[in-house]
Design an enzyme around this catalytic site. Structure first.
Site: not given
Length: 350
Positions: A157, A264
């Site tokens: 990230k 997702k």
């Protein structure tokens, strides 16, 4: 007649999970259960999963609405084929995903078999090791742990720390492991400003990255298209796919022309919607991979089994089951950078 109910569990992270949108340490999990009145001992399970700031159906009163939705389903004689007409997957993607997977589980005998395929039979799925944001030492510690555990694909990230610090972490990895040993993915979660994005991509390209997820925030199709055209790093769309109606999906892919897309299911409308995205992407030779959205092991199991319906030629983002210290016990096991279904273990839902 089918009956519906739910249980709630507050999942607790092993550490505050930081992204460019902030940190979270707990997450409410709602599991939907479905059974036939004639055989109440056979139960299908599905997970409602939302993320604040991302899901289009993340409501503050989600639990109240969930009870109302289930009460409505209990008033009618629901059949699996009725699902598309009963629940709008574009407006309620998390609920659709839960009911869709619960009904598939019930249809297959209530054994957490969503798809009876190679994954359920023991064939593993390669996954990336996820490194969360934090200070330099915390991120370095995570990276070292992932490498020691045998991951050869790591996702980091970026976008919340000082950019120079993030570059130094990437430099550290590359000083230890070349690109033919470790694949590096980074996820900006839309954190880069439009005017600085290309320059940051150029600097990141020094580290031979596999891809970067969502460098700028979603909804800026023309700007994202310009980036995808000139980027030195392949761009993967993630948040960009959330809330896009079926009649706009092909327009999005044709406009932006991304190098990858990432799916997702709980955020894009379930497994059927994910399959639709995959179909459109493959027609355009756009590779894809699946990732979880911080589901419990129940939702993660459904996504993994769905993923195994396709040719698996790259790591997927399915290692998040280890984030919680009070996750549901399950056969899902991570070893040597792979997720596999250990039939010697069972699901424990209570």
């Amino acid at each position: 007649m089918l009956r519906f109910d739910y249980i709630k569990r507050t999942l607790q992270f092993n550490f505050p999970a930081k992204t460019s949108r902030g940190a979270i340490s707990i997450k409410d999990c709602f599991l939907v259960k479905v059974w036939d009145e004639d055989t109440p001992e056979i139960i299908g399970w599905g997970e409602c999963n939302t993320l604040k700031g991302l899901s289009i159906d993340h409501f503050e009163d989600y639990e109240v609405r969930l009870q109302n939705w289930l009460d409505e389903l209990n008033r009618i004689n629901v059949q699996f084929e009725d699902l598309p007409n009963l629940i709008d997957k574009e407006k309620l993607p998390s609920f659709y995903f839960a009911i869709e997977t619960a009904l598939l589980d019930l249809k297959n005998g209530g054994k957490k078999i969503i798809y009876d395929n190679s994954f359920y039979k023991g064939t593993p799925i390669p996954i990336n090791g996820l490194v969360w944001m934090g200070d330099h030492s915390f991120m370095k510690e995570q990276i070292d742990q992932k490498l020691e555990k045998g991951f050869d694909c790591i996702k980091i990230k970026v976008g919340a720390l000082d950019f120079e610090q993030e570059l130094s972490l990437l430099k550290y990895i590359r000083s230890e492991y070349s690109s033919d040993k470790i694949t590096l993915r980074v996820d900006a979660n839309g954190a880069f400003k439009i005017e600085e994005a290309l320059e940051k991509l150029k600097r990141l390209s020094d580290f031979e990255l596999h891809s970067i997820e969502q460098p700028i925030w979603a909804g800026q199709w023309e700007e994202m298209a310009k980036l995808c055209e000139v980027t030195p790093i392949p761009i993967a769309l993630d948040e960009e796919l959330i809330g896009v109606s079926s009649n706009k999906k092909e327009d999005l892919l044709d406009t932006i022309k991304p190098q990858y897309i990432i799916l997702k299911p709980a955020l894009v409308g379930g497994l059927e919607a994910s399959a639709e995205w995959i179909s459109y992407a493959e027609k355009r030779n756009i590779p894809w991979w699946m990732t979880s959205a911080l589901e419990s092991n129940v939702g993660l199991n459904a996504i993994a089994q769905f993923t195994a319906n396709y040719l698996i030629d790259k790591p997927h983002g399915l290692g998040t089951g280890q984030l919680y210290h009070n996750n549901f016990e399950s056969p899902l096991t991570v070893a040597k950078g792979e997720l596999y279904y250990n039939c010697d273990k069972s699901f424990v839902i209570n």
